[in-house]
Design a protein around this motif. Sequence first.
Motif, PDB file in Angstrom:
ATOM      1  N   LEU A 237      11.724  -6.915 -20.675  1.00 59.21           N
ATOM      2  CA  LEU A 237      12.297  -5.918 -20.572  1.00 59.21           C
ATOM      3  C   LEU A 237      13.711  -7.055 -20.050  1.00 59.21           C
ATOM      4  CD1 LEU A 237       9.766  -4.196 -18.305  1.00 59.21           C
ATOM      5  CD2 LEU A 237       9.970  -3.943 -20.562  1.00 59.21           C
ATOM      6  N   ASP A 238      14.455  -5.402 -20.674  1.00 57.57           N
ATOM      7  CA  ASP A 238      15.714  -6.376 -19.918  1.00 57.57           C
ATOM      8  C   ASP A 238      16.080  -4.778 -18.996  1.00 57.57           C
ATOM      9  OD1 ASP A 238      17.669  -7.509 -19.862  1.00 57.57           O
ATOM     10  OD2 ASP A 238      18.744  -6.736 -22.043  1.00 57.57           O
ATOM     11  N   ALA A 239      16.447  -5.404 -17.635  1.00 60.89           N
ATOM     12  CA  ALA A 239      16.873  -4.997 -16.502  1.00 60.89           C
ATOM     13  C   ALA A 239      15.832  -3.564 -16.684  1.00 60.89           C
ATOM     14  CB  ALA A 239      18.170  -4.600 -16.921  1.00 60.89           C
ATOM     15  N   GLY A 240      14.745  -3.688 -16.430  1.00 67.02           N
ATOM     16  CA  GLY A 240      13.282  -2.656 -16.859  1.00 67.02           C
ATOM     17  C   GLY A 240      13.858  -1.575 -17.944  1.00 67.02           C
ATOM     18  N   VAL A 241      14.578  -2.540 -19.161  1.00 69.11           N
ATOM     19  CA  VAL A 241      14.484  -1.380 -20.412  1.00 69.11           C
ATOM     20  C   VAL A 241      13.516  -1.711 -21.606  1.00 69.11           C
ATOM     21  CG1 VAL A 241      15.915  -0.417 -22.474  1.00 69.11           C
ATOM     22  CG2 VAL A 241      16.595  -0.512 -20.046  1.00 69.11           C
ATOM     23  N   PRO A 242      12.264  -1.328 -22.252  1.00 66.29           N
ATOM     24  CA  PRO A 242      11.484  -2.512 -22.919  1.00 66.29           C
ATOM     25  C   PRO A 242      13.064  -2.915 -24.149  1.00 66.29           C
ATOM     26  CG  PRO A 242      10.843  -0.119 -22.627  1.00 66.29           C
ATOM     27  CD  PRO A 242      11.836   0.011 -21.711  1.00 66.29           C
ATOM     28  N   TYR A 243      12.361  -3.849 -24.943  1.00 64.32           N
ATOM     29  CA  TYR A 243      12.296  -3.866 -25.946  1.00 64.32           C
ATOM     30  C   TYR A 243      12.003  -4.983 -26.894  1.00 64.32           C
ATOM     31  CZ  TYR A 243      13.296  -8.913 -24.305  1.00 64.32           C
ATOM     32  OH  TYR A 243      13.119 -10.009 -23.740  1.00 64.32           O
ATOM     33  N   VAL A 244      12.304  -4.773 -28.153  1.00 64.90           N
ATOM     34  CA  VAL A 244      11.469  -5.716 -29.949  1.00 64.90           C
ATOM     35  C   VAL A 244      12.711  -6.611 -30.019  1.00 64.90           C
ATOM     36  CG1 VAL A 244      11.308  -3.819 -31.433  1.00 64.90           C
ATOM     37  CG2 VAL A 244       9.765  -5.425 -30.871  1.00 64.90           C
ATOM     38  N   GLU A 245      12.280  -7.172 -30.607  1.00 68.18           N
ATOM     39  CA  GLU A 245      13.262  -8.383 -31.031  1.00 68.18           C
ATOM     40  C   GLU A 245      12.985  -9.173 -31.703  1.00 68.18           C
ATOM     41  OE1 GLU A 245      16.747 -11.107 -28.147  1.00 68.18           O
ATOM     42  OE2 GLU A 245      15.240 -12.505 -29.640  1.00 68.18           O
ATOM     43  N   VAL A 246      13.507  -9.419 -33.280  1.00 63.29           N
ATOM     44  CA  VAL A 246      12.939  -9.884 -34.455  1.00 63.29           C
ATOM     45  C   VAL A 246      14.059 -10.806 -34.745  1.00 63.29           C
ATOM     46  CG1 VAL A 246      12.277  -9.504 -37.080  1.00 63.29           C
ATOM     47  CG2 VAL A 246      11.612  -7.819 -35.208  1.00 63.29           C
ATOM     48  N   VAL A 251      18.536 -15.465 -37.107  1.00 60.94           N
ATOM     49  CA  VAL A 251      19.657 -14.173 -36.494  1.00 60.94           C
ATOM     50  C   VAL A 251      18.927 -13.259 -35.586  1.00 60.94           C
ATOM     51  CG1 VAL A 251      20.950 -12.108 -37.337  1.00 60.94           C
ATOM     52  CG2 VAL A 251      20.869 -14.421 -38.528  1.00 60.94           C
ATOM     53  N   ALA A 252      18.589 -12.927 -34.980  1.00 56.60           N
ATOM     54  CA  ALA A 252      17.911 -12.487 -33.660  1.00 56.60           C
ATOM     55  C   ALA A 252      18.634 -10.826 -33.454  1.00 56.60           C
ATOM     56  CB  ALA A 252      17.485 -12.409 -32.286  1.00 56.60           C
ATOM     57  N   GLN A 253      17.282  -9.766 -34.161  1.00 55.35           N
ATOM     58  CA  GLN A 253      18.099  -8.075 -34.200  1.00 55.35           C
ATOM     59  C   GLN A 253      17.585  -7.560 -32.869  1.00 55.35           C
ATOM     60  OE1 GLN A 253      19.110  -6.009 -37.476  1.00 55.35           O
ATOM     61  NE2 GLN A 253      18.509  -7.631 -38.305  1.00 55.35           N
ATOM     62  N   ARG A 254      17.788  -7.210 -31.820  1.00 58.49           N
ATOM     63  CA  ARG A 254      17.062  -6.040 -30.685  1.00 58.49           C
ATOM     64  C   ARG A 254      17.182  -4.914 -31.021  1.00 58.49           C
ATOM     65  NH1 ARG A 254      17.785  -8.302 -24.901  1.00 58.49           N
ATOM     66  NH2 ARG A 254      16.823  -9.671 -25.384  1.00 58.49           N
ATOM     67  N   SER A 255      16.368  -4.361 -31.195  1.00 56.48           N
ATOM     68  CA  SER A 255      16.210  -1.941 -31.313  1.00 56.48           C
ATOM     69  C   SER A 255      16.914  -1.482 -30.034  1.00 56.48           C
ATOM     70  CB  SER A 255      14.529  -1.827 -30.473  1.00 56.48           C
ATOM     71  OG  SER A 255      14.599  -2.402 -28.553  1.00 56.48           O
ATOM     72  N   THR A 256      17.862  -0.836 -29.338  1.00 54.48           N
ATOM     73  CA  THR A 256      18.048   0.252 -29.198  1.00 54.48           C
ATOM     74  C   THR A 256      17.847   0.249 -27.664  1.00 54.48           C
ATOM     75  OG1 THR A 256      17.222   2.131 -29.860  1.00 54.48           O
ATOM     76  CG2 THR A 256      19.228   1.539 -31.266  1.00 54.48           C
ATOM     77  N   VAL A 257      18.962   0.107 -26.873  1.00 56.83           N
ATOM     78  CA  VAL A 257      18.751   0.379 -25.776  1.00 56.83           C
ATOM     79  C   VAL A 257      18.352   1.931 -24.932  1.00 56.83           C
ATOM     80  CG1 VAL A 257      19.548   0.044 -23.360  1.00 56.83           C
ATOM     81  CG2 VAL A 257      20.499  -0.887 -24.891  1.00 56.83           C
ATOM     82  N   GLY A 258      17.067   1.719 -24.437  1.00 53.69           N
ATOM     83  CA  GLY A 258      16.253   3.159 -23.598  1.00 53.69           C
ATOM     84  C   GLY A 258      16.394   2.915 -22.367  1.00 53.69           C
TER      85      GLY A 258
END
Length: 625
Positions: A237-246, A251-258
């Motif tokens: 979680l980032d500021a309460g927003v769930p994410y997945v990072e590959v 090189v890291a890529q994170r899912s869009t903000v929700g």
Amino acid sequence: MRSTSFLTVLFGLAAGLASLPTSAQAWWNDDWSLRKPVSVDTGSTGANITEAIGRTPVLVRLHAGNFKFDAGKQDGSDLRVIASDDKTPLPFQIEKYDSLLGEAFVWVDVADLKPGAQTSFFVYYGNAKAPALPSASAFDADTVLAYHFAERGAPAKDATAYGNNAQSAGQASDGALIGPGLRLDGQTTVTIAGSPSLAWAEGAPFTWSAWLKPGTAQAAGVLFSRREGANGLVIGLDAGVPYVEVTRDGVAQRSTVGAALPANSWHHLAVVSAAQVSLSVDGNPVGAVAVAVPPLSGPMTLGGDPQAAAPAPGLAGELDELEISKVARPAGFIRLAALEQGSDGAKVLKLGGDEETSSWSGGYFGVILHSVTMDGWVVISILLIMAFISWIVMAEKAMYVGRLGKANLQFHDAFRHVAGDLTVLDRGDAKAAPTLGGKLSEAELRVLRDSSLYRLYHIAVEELRNRANTGRTVRGRALSAEALASIRASLDSGLVRETQALNRLMVLLTIAISGGPFLGLLGTVVGVMITFAAIAASGDVNVNAIAPGIAAALVATVAGLFVAIPALFGYNYLISRIKDASADMQVFIDVLLTKTAEAYRHRADLAAPGGVTQGAPVGAAGIAE
């Protein structure tokens, strides 16, 4: 003839009843006395899922409000899950079963759930003698890791057949979403060792899912991490927003903000790897990373990212029901898990009322009857035969005395009008009767032939005709005192025969009344002796060991009373009717002899209507020829 017909009808009725089905629905096994129907509704009234679902582990929550814990075994080892065909056992796994608190969590492996439909199965229970089943899994072969976090102070144990147990123990959380869970404090981590079943090749499909409860608003931190060299996958979680990072080649890529997750509420997170890595929250897609997962085979970490170049803090909150599969689960599978395991579970999974077996041996009686020993069944079988015979006797005698009473009343009405010729009601045959000048119908004649009074009357008429035919008269008197005494003797013998016919087979009722309870008591005493002898031999002295045997032994006494009580009521009713019939016959004999003495007192011979002079020939019917 009537008795034979009656027995034929009775046996035919018994055979017909025996051929009837014992249940409107099939029952998997009569050893189990209760079952609870369960249905998974994926239609518009339930989960409202239109995507494919497939094979799914379904959580059945049992509590005191929908399940009779006191009717099953204390450890739940008598639970069985059977498909809707009532033939196919379904694999299941008990995560928790507490009969004292009245709470249980049972995972059931449902082979093929269809979208927009209802899938049903049964949970059977209520068998004190059911053996415990060997350990099984409710998760299919594509599920390579499943943690319930039910262990306290011990590493999480894998509920699948792969045995991917955790290497370290985390902090237990009581009262998580589904039983105990894992408490995350942001510092303590749980390590899961790598294994061949958990290895991800380049672009390999997999599904990761868990239930998360953030501890604070705007929580931030790593929930799950797996790194190997310059590659990695992180969920957090980032500021309460769930994410997945590959991370691929550094090189890291994170899912869009929700949307941020509210604190202190449970939410279902799922990450699915296919052509890309997508993220779902509560069954709804919220983001994706347009890149294939890199090859990863190293250890996994819950609650932190210790292998990162700059270690990120762990997430604070609670975690429950972590699952990892080696396939990309369809959207319907993810959505059903989020709805059925969460707060909407009662809407998706519907539990019906308990059904009791309609078999004659179901319920408590099933437990009792299955505990009856061979000697008990021998006694009970004899008592049932006695009961069947006594019912036949009572039914036959009731019909007999009923016909007799009706016929005697009709004969009384006819005999009241006889004054001069006492032979007018007789044709020379005990089974025949005149029509009284057409006054009697054929049906009334059939009734009259069943009269015991008519048969006695026929005996007296035969005696009078014999004396008329032989011309036995004394000084102008047709009948002497000795002749009347002879006629009375013949009537008394007829009375004895009629009384014997009335009392025929009544001794069988007295045997049932007096012998049934004693025979049942004998079976009970023998059963109790065998029960205590078995307990002494096994050394297992507890209520569960004693109660079934004692209850089964008492069945013999119940069977004895079952024989005696109906026979007692039937016997008392029949004996009162027999006494009434005997009294009627005795009174009739006195009336008949008095009328005979009066009718033939001043005659020189036995005359029919019209008169017959002494010495004139008399026909067989007592009428002058």
